[in-house]
Write a protein that holds these residues in place. Structure first.
Motif, PDB file in Angstrom:
ATOM      1  N   GLY A  49      22.178   7.202  30.037  1.00 31.16           N
ATOM      2  CA  GLY A  49      22.356   8.618  30.335  1.00 31.16           C
ATOM      3  C   GLY A  49      22.069   8.873  31.793  1.00 31.16           C
ATOM      4  O   GLY A  49      21.440   8.044  32.475  1.00 31.16           O
ATOM      5  N   ILE A  50      22.534  10.010  32.294  1.00 34.06           N
ATOM      6  CA  ILE A  50      22.280  10.433  33.668  1.00 34.06           C
ATOM      7  C   ILE A  50      21.713  11.844  33.616  1.00 34.06           C
ATOM      8  O   ILE A  50      22.273  12.722  32.959  1.00 34.06           O
ATOM      9  CB  ILE A  50      23.567  10.418  34.516  1.00 34.06           C
ATOM     10  CG1 ILE A  50      24.080   8.986  34.681  1.00 34.06           C
ATOM     11  CG2 ILE A  50      23.322  11.043  35.896  1.00 34.06           C
ATOM     12  CD1 ILE A  50      25.425   8.896  35.377  1.00 34.06           C
ATOM     13  N   ILE A  51      20.590  12.056  34.300  1.00 28.61           N
ATOM     14  CA  ILE A  51      19.977  13.380  34.339  1.00 28.61           C
ATOM     15  C   ILE A  51      19.677  13.759  35.789  1.00 28.61           C
ATOM     16  O   ILE A  51      19.124  12.962  36.557  1.00 28.61           O
ATOM     17  CB  ILE A  51      18.694  13.445  33.479  1.00 28.61           C
ATOM     18  CG1 ILE A  51      18.090  14.854  33.512  1.00 28.61           C
ATOM     19  CG2 ILE A  51      17.681  12.391  33.898  1.00 28.61           C
ATOM     20  CD1 ILE A  51      16.976  15.071  32.490  1.00 28.61           C
ATOM     21  N   SER A  52      20.067  14.956  36.164  1.00 27.18           N
ATOM     22  CA  SER A  52      19.703  15.519  37.454  1.00 27.18           C
ATOM     23  C   SER A  52      18.331  16.164  37.292  1.00 27.18           C
ATOM     24  O   SER A  52      18.171  17.126  36.535  1.00 27.18           O
ATOM     25  CB  SER A  52      20.742  16.549  37.889  1.00 27.18           C
ATOM     26  OG  SER A  52      20.355  17.165  39.089  1.00 27.18           O
ATOM     27  N   THR A  83      26.889  20.064  29.924  1.00 27.39           N
ATOM     28  CA  THR A  83      25.851  19.064  29.689  1.00 27.39           C
ATOM     29  C   THR A  83      25.848  18.665  28.218  1.00 27.39           C
ATOM     30  O   THR A  83      26.437  19.343  27.370  1.00 27.39           O
ATOM     31  CB  THR A  83      24.468  19.609  30.078  1.00 27.39           C
ATOM     32  OG1 THR A  83      24.201  20.810  29.339  1.00 27.39           O
ATOM     33  CG2 THR A  83      24.406  19.923  31.572  1.00 27.39           C
ATOM     34  N   ASP A  84      25.196  17.560  27.928  1.00 29.73           N
ATOM     35  CA  ASP A  84      25.103  17.087  26.551  1.00 29.73           C
ATOM     36  C   ASP A  84      24.230  18.045  25.728  1.00 29.73           C
ATOM     37  O   ASP A  84      23.078  18.316  26.087  1.00 29.73           O
ATOM     38  CB  ASP A  84      24.498  15.681  26.537  1.00 29.73           C
ATOM     39  CG  ASP A  84      24.443  15.071  25.166  1.00 29.73           C
ATOM     40  OD1 ASP A  84      25.430  14.442  24.760  1.00 29.73           O
ATOM     41  OD2 ASP A  84      23.406  15.261  24.488  1.00 29.73           O
ATOM     42  N   SER A 132      23.279  17.837  41.430  1.00 31.00           N
ATOM     43  CA  SER A 132      23.700  17.939  40.029  1.00 31.00           C
ATOM     44  C   SER A 132      25.203  17.783  39.848  1.00 31.00           C
ATOM     45  O   SER A 132      25.666  17.146  38.895  1.00 31.00           O
ATOM     46  CB  SER A 132      23.248  19.275  39.433  1.00 31.00           C
ATOM     47  OG  SER A 132      21.855  19.296  39.209  1.00 31.00           O
ATOM     48  N   ALA A 135      26.168  14.082  40.170  1.00 30.65           N
ATOM     49  CA  ALA A 135      25.751  13.347  38.977  1.00 30.65           C
ATOM     50  C   ALA A 135      26.636  13.689  37.783  1.00 30.65           C
ATOM     51  O   ALA A 135      27.030  12.808  37.009  1.00 30.65           O
ATOM     52  CB  ALA A 135      24.292  13.662  38.670  1.00 30.65           C
ATOM     53  N   ALA A 136      26.963  14.974  37.632  1.00 26.44           N
ATOM     54  CA  ALA A 136      27.802  15.402  36.512  1.00 26.44           C
ATOM     55  C   ALA A 136      29.189  14.787  36.590  1.00 26.44           C
ATOM     56  O   ALA A 136      29.767  14.370  35.572  1.00 26.44           O
ATOM     57  CB  ALA A 136      27.899  16.928  36.498  1.00 26.44           C
ATOM     58  N   ALA A 139      28.971  11.059  35.602  1.00 27.02           N
ATOM     59  CA  ALA A 139      28.723  10.946  34.162  1.00 27.02           C
ATOM     60  C   ALA A 139      29.984  11.238  33.362  1.00 27.02           C
ATOM     61  O   ALA A 139      30.299  10.547  32.388  1.00 27.02           O
ATOM     62  CB  ALA A 139      27.597  11.891  33.749  1.00 27.02           C
ATOM     63  N   PHE A 146      25.029  13.474  29.914  1.00 27.48           N
ATOM     64  CA  PHE A 146      24.519  14.045  31.158  1.00 27.48           C
ATOM     65  C   PHE A 146      23.665  15.269  30.864  1.00 27.48           C
ATOM     66  O   PHE A 146      23.965  16.066  29.964  1.00 27.48           O
ATOM     67  CB  PHE A 146      25.678  14.453  32.070  1.00 27.48           C
ATOM     68  CG  PHE A 146      25.249  15.285  33.256  1.00 27.48           C
ATOM     69  CD1 PHE A 146      24.556  14.703  34.297  1.00 27.48           C
ATOM     70  CD2 PHE A 146      25.522  16.639  33.303  1.00 27.48           C
ATOM     71  CE1 PHE A 146      24.130  15.462  35.380  1.00 27.48           C
ATOM     72  CE2 PHE A 146      25.108  17.412  34.380  1.00 27.48           C
ATOM     73  CZ  PHE A 146      24.411  16.818  35.427  1.00 27.48           C
TER      74      PHE A 146
END
Length: 237
Positions: A49-52, A83-84, A132, A135-136, A139, A146
């Motif tokens: 996963g990727i998180i800002s 986002t997820d 963000s 990153a989004a 992802a 994300f």
């Protein structure tokens, strides 16, 4: 460095990176100009996963320094990335009082209250940061879950002084000499710089408290057979 199976936390400040790092979490801490390449490598290595994660500027007038925003989506002027949902719900459950709302990504700091007000009115976003949206986008390209989770540092009514904007190296550490040069050129910014320092202290304390509450993997809900005892810091240079 391997990020296989880890959640990758995206930050731009060394302080944010130190706070984010933990079991199941690797960190990319770099300037936005280098972020795409670093995230691309992390995605190819098998990030779960990727998180800002970190701080953001407040756009909504009711947000104060230290308030948490969990992104419902991240937008730019041209795109909007949801986002997820399960991850956002886990973040909200872990952070009492966090606001679930839209975050906007910008390629440069939004420093002036008038700019913030216009951006809020035009987009409806409640907070802004410089990572963000990057990153989004990565992802989404790799179909990786994300999330965005940010604590407000400068509220909508606060102006970021020039020294706060320019006094940052690409590795996320403070450039003290750049700050001093900026203050010498424009000493009238000293009161605003002192206020920003207090707001930064409040936001930093919120990040530390929130990080403890989020736990393993920054509340990532999809871990399966993942090794969680050896976090790895990833720093693009």
């Amino acid at each position: 460095m391997s990020t296989r199976g880890d959640v990758v936390a995206v930050t731009c400040l060394a302080l944010e990176a130190r706070i984010a790092l933990g079991p199941g979490v690797s960190v990319i801490c770099t300037h936005a100009s280098q972020l795409i390449a670093a995230l691309d490598r992390a995605a190819r290595r098998g990030a779960s996963g990727i998180i800002s994660f970190g701080i953001a500027g407040g756009l909504a007038p009711h947000l104060a320094a230290g308030d948490w925003v969990v992104g419902s989506s991240v937008r730019t002027d041209e795109e909007c990335f949801p986002t997820d949902r399960a991850w956002a719900r886990a973040l909200l459950d872990a952070l009492p009082g966090a606001l679930h709302a839209e975050i906007i990504g910008a390629d440069a700091p939004v420093a002036h209250p008038l700019e913030k007000r216009r951006l809020h009115v035009r987009t409806g976003a409640v907070a802004v940061d410089n990572e963000s949206h990057v990153a989004a986008r990565i992802a989404a390209a790799y179909r990786i879950p994300f999330a965005a989770c940010r604590a407000v540092i400068d509220p909508a009514h606060s102006e970021l002084p020039p020294a706060a904007v320019t006094g940052l190296r690409h590795d996320g550490t403070a450039d003290v000499l750049a700050v001093l040069r900026s203050v010498v050129r424009q000493p009238s910014q000293i009161p605003a710089l002192a206020r920003t320092a207090l707001e930064a202290r409040t936001a930093g304390a919120a990040l530390r408290r929130g990080r403890r509450l989020l736990g393993v993997g920054l509340a990532f809900p999809y871990f399966r057979d993942v090794t969680l005892d050896s976090p790895v810091a990833v720093e693009a240079v």
